[in-house]
Write an enzyme that holds these catalytic residues in place. Structure first.
Site, mmCIF file in Angstrom:
data_model
loop_
_atom_site.group_PDB
_atom_site.id
_atom_site.type_symbol
_atom_site.label_atom_id
_atom_site.label_comp_id
_atom_site.label_asym_id
_atom_site.label_seq_id
_atom_site.Cartn_x
_atom_site.Cartn_y
_atom_site.Cartn_z
ATOM 1 N N ASP A 34 0.833 -1.211 0.000
ATOM 2 C CA ASP A 34 0.000 0.000 0.000
ATOM 3 C C ASP A 34 0.866 1.259 0.000
ATOM 4 O OD1 ASP A 34 -2.054 -1.716 0.143
ATOM 5 O OD2 ASP A 34 -2.809 -1.065 2.118
ATOM 6 N N GLN A 35 1.969 1.197 0.763
ATOM 7 C CA GLN A 35 2.839 2.378 0.856
ATOM 8 C C GLN A 35 3.411 2.753 -0.506
ATOM 9 O OE1 GLN A 35 2.754 -0.116 2.828
ATOM 10 N NE2 GLN A 35 3.249 0.380 4.949
ATOM 11 N N GLU A 36 3.827 1.716 -1.235
ATOM 12 C CA GLU A 36 4.432 1.982 -2.535
ATOM 13 C C GLU A 36 3.403 2.625 -3.467
ATOM 14 O OE1 GLU A 36 7.372 -0.449 -5.548
ATOM 15 O OE2 GLU A 36 6.759 -1.316 -3.627
ATOM 16 N N ASP A 38 0.725 4.352 -2.521
ATOM 17 C CA ASP A 38 0.457 5.716 -2.051
ATOM 18 C C ASP A 38 1.560 6.687 -2.465
ATOM 19 O OD1 ASP A 38 -1.863 4.909 -0.925
ATOM 20 O OD2 ASP A 38 -1.068 4.716 1.121
ATOM 21 N N LEU A 84 -35.716 -7.411 -15.246
ATOM 22 C CA LEU A 84 -35.981 -8.804 -15.601
ATOM 23 C C LEU A 84 -37.267 -9.322 -14.975
ATOM 24 C CD1 LEU A 84 -32.394 -10.249 -15.009
ATOM 25 C CD2 LEU A 84 -33.441 -9.659 -17.200
ATOM 26 N N ASP A 118 -27.115 -8.139 -5.569
ATOM 27 C CA ASP A 118 -28.132 -7.268 -4.985
ATOM 28 C C ASP A 118 -27.558 -5.872 -4.765
ATOM 29 O OD1 ASP A 118 -30.549 -6.522 -4.060
ATOM 30 O OD2 ASP A 118 -30.400 -7.549 -2.128
ATOM 31 N N GLU A 170 -23.581 -3.934 -12.056
ATOM 32 C CA GLU A 170 -24.188 -3.692 -10.764
ATOM 33 C C GLU A 170 -23.171 -3.095 -9.803
ATOM 34 O OE1 GLU A 170 -27.250 -4.580 -11.061
ATOM 35 O OE2 GLU A 170 -28.106 -4.812 -9.061
ATOM 36 N N LYS A 286 -29.589 -16.275 -18.714
ATOM 37 C CA LYS A 286 -29.687 -15.586 -20.003
ATOM 38 C C LYS A 286 -29.487 -16.582 -21.137
ATOM 39 C CE LYS A 286 -27.738 -11.440 -17.919
ATOM 40 N NZ LYS A 286 -26.547 -10.625 -17.673
ATOM 41 N N CYS A 427 -54.385 14.231 15.269
ATOM 42 C CA CYS A 427 -53.346 13.374 15.881
ATOM 43 C C CYS A 427 -51.986 13.801 15.320
ATOM 44 C CB CYS A 427 -53.620 11.908 15.557
ATOM 45 S SG CYS A 427 -52.254 10.823 15.980
HETATM 46 S S1 IVH Z 1 -29.094 -8.488 -16.670
HETATM 47 C C1 IVH Z 1 -31.553 -6.475 -19.925
HETATM 48 N N1 IVH Z 1 -27.456 -9.648 -14.951
HETATM 49 O O1 IVH Z 1 -31.180 -7.334 -11.527
HETATM 50 C C2 IVH Z 1 -30.938 -7.250 -18.837
HETATM 51 N N2 IVH Z 1 -29.021 -8.080 -14.116
HETATM 52 O O2 IVH Z 1 -34.128 -7.703 -11.877
HETATM 53 C C3 IVH Z 1 -30.521 -6.435 -17.690
HETATM 54 N N3 IVH Z 1 -28.842 -7.673 -11.711
HETATM 55 O O3 IVH Z 1 -31.932 -4.351 -13.211
HETATM 56 C C4 IVH Z 1 -30.200 -7.148 -16.476
HETATM 57 N N4 IVH Z 1 -27.164 -9.037 -11.332
HETATM 58 O O4 IVH Z 1 -29.901 -4.375 -11.617
HETATM 59 C C5 IVH Z 1 -28.468 -8.786 -15.122
HETATM 60 N N5 IVH Z 1 -25.911 -10.704 -13.579
HETATM 61 C C6 IVH Z 1 -26.919 -9.847 -13.739
HETATM 62 C C7 IVH Z 1 -27.460 -9.112 -12.652
HETATM 63 C C8 IVH Z 1 -28.527 -8.238 -12.887
HETATM 64 C C9 IVH Z 1 -28.007 -8.164 -10.796
HETATM 65 C C10 IVH Z 1 -29.925 -6.705 -11.443
HETATM 66 C C11 IVH Z 1 -29.988 -5.534 -12.393
HETATM 67 C C12 IVH Z 1 -31.351 -5.607 -13.030
HETATM 68 C C13 IVH Z 1 -32.116 -6.432 -12.059
HETATM 69 C C14 IVH Z 1 -33.235 -7.170 -12.765
#
Ligand code: IVH
Length: 667
Positions: A34-36, A38, A84, A118, A170, A286, A427
């Site tokens: 970290d020092q290097e 910084d 989604l 999330d 995300e 997907k 109230c």
């Molecule tokens: S794909 C058009 N991949 O989940 C496709 N979304 O419920 C766009 N999310 O709005 C989303 N991990 O914020 C995709 N591996 C992932 C994801 C992801 C989290 C979130 C994203 C999206 C929401 C959909």
């Protein structure tokens, strides 16, 4: 150092810092101390201070410099950011797979599975290799420009080896960071964040970027926009390409040759989800082959080629320490549980809802019981039941409240209804909660009046009704003396209050807090009656004929305006110049689609929601099914049963081009 030497040295330092940064934040494999790191950063900062012309937007120093923004600008996404559809069980998943098979004619579909992080989604735009925009999702069409804050995420490259690219992913906070932030907040006496997602969202929308820099946000990228255009054939490869471009992807993704492999992946990760160090709320599935996407198509909000499998909410057992009632803006009483702190899905839960008195009585839940608690997504934790085998003799039978916890007036309960109500119109809690609602983002959108400030101003006596808000400026001298209430925040509050005078009618209607009038109904009413005077003049029958406004809503509206105090309050608001007419967003828009009913089907160039909004803004209506009342079927490619039905019923069928022509046609 002369300029030439400084320039050379700065380039060397930049390259080093970028490399170390990547090793540390993307690969988790630092090669220097970290020092290097910084030391090199300090040296670069010093050089750039001497020769400011050496500072460019992709310099590593730009990640550390602080900046305070007034507010974030809006940003219109080039391609809308969709969300989604959800699957909750095996059957939903099989149904999804079958739909894809049907739409593509394939007998087996390949997928890429990813963890559903999330956090909150962001879009990164690179032009001429440089990160020029980092934006939040917003409503999917318009987000906010939070570039300064995105640059504080060290794993996000500021420059890439690709001239023009948009990537999405995300932003999240690791559990470790999240807990650190909350520990700090407890020490400072500030309220804790409920979960890592809220904390990440709060941080990304922080106006002071030095705070952001301290919080170690992170980002996983998962979406290469227009990958096909770059000759990437499938989702799996697009993730690999993102990695080659030095983006941080989530390492747990997997190719699955069919839906059975997808199910195996889900089952593998469900128990593993709490060992990851960050929160996930499901698995995203997907279709792997990108060239199938257009054929599979989109619904109004979601692509049909992907689905989010949501994990069932985690249930934990903890002790119920106490039960207390609270009153909301409508006077409804809710019962709350005080719990022995317990960790659920990575966060500490101390309170949960018990809903209403019936809920507790029917289950015979008692203080001292061990209770099951669950938390699903961002929904407030709730008590499900008590654990029968663990009941102890000393568990205390619970007593239903008879009086309002705030104003002590006798509670009422309409026979046949579950909820108890405080019907005292003065109230204090009902009033302050009502004010909070009036100011909230979807209502009058008044900023700077937090729950705490409303309560303070109420107690002093400056703020007892909606119309009082517009009189606050006369107490300037007194209010700026209050703790944590400087001149600047006072001015901002007053500006925001004044701006709210220009809101369109539907915001006011929603803000008034009329029972059963949610945002959607408020809009319907405003659009239909145009002014509050018109609306007030209506009786139940006249209101009930509007589509979607049933007799209950109609009665509630009529009752509200029949109350003298409400009439007086509206008169006061009117006197203070609050707009009470419906303003079409774009003043020049005509109501050319008035009485037109559209049904939208098939694949169009933009999500269905886009067309729906457009139709509605021109006064038209949309519906999901074709009937004899349908004026137009707007049909994209691959339209199915709706097209057949429209033909049968002789409904006029138009394509997107014809629709656009309708829009621009002179009336
Ligand atoms: S794909 C058009 N991949 O989940 C496709 N979304 O419920 C766009 N999310 O709005 C989303 N991990 O914020 C995709 N591996 C992932 C994801 C992801 C989290 C979130 C994203 C999206 C929401 C959909």
């Amino acid at each position: 150092m002369n300029f030439e030497a400084a320039k050379k040295r700065s380039l060397v330092l930049r390259e080093q810092l970028d490399k170390w940064n990547y090793e540390y934040y993307v690969n988790d494999a630092p090669s220097v101390s970290d020092q290097e790191y910084d030391r090199a950063m300090q040296e670069l900062i010093a050089i750039e201070q001497q020769y400011s012309e050496l500072i460019t937007i992709d310099s590593p120093t730009q990640r550390v410099s602080g900046q305070i923004s007034e507010k974030f600008n809006k940003y219109v996404h080039n391609t809308p950011m969709l969300s989604l559809a959800n699957a909750f069980n095996y059957d939903d998943l099989i149904h999804f797979d079958e739909q894809i098979k049907e739409l593509t004619g394939l007998s087996e579909v390949e997928y890429t599975c990813e963890l559903k992080i999330d956090g909150l989604s962001i879009s990164l735009v690179y032009e001429n290799h440089l990160l020029i925009m980092g934006a939040t999702r917003g409503d999917g069409v318009i987000g906010e420009d939070v570039t300064v804050n995105i640059k504080k995420i060290k794993s996000v490259p500021l420059r890439i080896d690709h001239p023009n690219l948009t990537v999405r992913g995300e932003v999240y906070l690791s559990l470790e960071e999240f807990n650190k932030i909350n520990d700090e907040r407890i020490k400072l006496g500030e309220p804790e964040f409920a979960n890592p997602r809220n904390a990440a969202a709060g941080t990304l929308r922080q106006l002071d970027s030095t705070i952001v820099a301290k919080r170690n946000l992170n980002a996983f990228l998962y979406y290469y926009v227009n990958a096909l255009g770059d000759e990437i054939q499938n989702q799996y490869d697009s993730l690999q390409r993102l990695e080659q471009l030095k983006f941080k992807t989530n390492p747990e993704y997997r190719y699955c040759s069919n839906i059975a492999a997808v199910w195996a992946y889900i089952q593998e990760y469900e128990p593993k989800r709490h060992q990851l160090g960050y929160e996930i709320d499901g698995i995203v599935i997907k279709v792997n082959n990108l060239s199938l996407y257009n054929r599979i198509g989109y619904t109004a909000k979601n692509p049909k080629w992907a689905i989010a499998y949501k994990f069932p909410a985690e249930v934990v057992v903890t002790k119920l320490l106490n039960i207390f009632p609270s009153v909301g803006r409508t006077g409804r009483i809710t019962y709350n549980a005080v719990l022995e702190p317990v960790r659920i899905a990575g966060t500490i839960v101390r309170a949960a809802t018990l809903h209403n008195a019936d809920f507790i009585t029917e289950r015979d839940i008692r203080i001292g019981d061990d209770v099951q608690v669950k938390k699903a997504g961002d929904i407030i934790p709730e008590v499900i039941n008590y654990v029968v085998e663990r009941r102890q003799q000393k568990a205390k039978k619970w007593q239903e409240a008879t009086h309002c916890p705030e104003c002590q007036s006798l509670l009422e309960r309409v026979t046949g209804e579950v909820d108890q109500y405080c019907i005292n119109s003065v109230c204090p809690k009902k009033i302050t909660r009502g004010l909070e609602h009036y100011c909230s983002r979807n209502a009058m959108n008044i900023e700077g009046v937090s729950e705490k400030n409303i309560e303070r101003l109420y107690k002093i006596g400056y703020l007892k009704s909606f119309s009082d808000l517009y009189q606050l400026s006369q107490y300037r001298a007194e209010i700026i003396q209050l703790e944590n209430f400087g001149e600047k925040s006072f001015e901002n509050m007053i500006t925001s209050i004044n701006n709210s005078k220009q809101n369109s009618l539907e915001r006011l209607l929603f803000g008034l807090g009329i029972r059963h009038v949610g945002q959607k109904t408020a809009k319907l009413l405003a659009r239909q009656f145009k002014t509050i005077a018109e609306l007030v003049a209506m009786n139940i029958e006249q209101l009930s004929v509007i589509n979607d406004v049933g007799p209950i809503v109609a009665a509630s509206v009529v009752d509200y305006f029949a109350i003298v105090a409400n009439q007086q309050e509206i008169a006061l608001l009117q006197q203070q110049g609050i707009n009470m007419t419906y303003l079409v967003t774009n003043q020049t828009l005509s109501q050319k689609f008035e009485n037109y009913r559209f049904v939208i089907t098939g694949v169009l160039s933009k999500p269905r929601e886009y067309f729906k909004e457009l139709i509605e803004s021109y006064g038209g209506q949309t519906s999901d099914s074709v009937s004899a009342k349908t004026t137009y079927l707007l049909a994209g490619s691959d339209a199915g049963s709706k097209l057949v039905k429209a033909q049968k019923l002789n409904v006029k069928i138009i394509n997107e081009e014809e629709f656009n022509n309708l829009l621009i046609k002179e009336e």
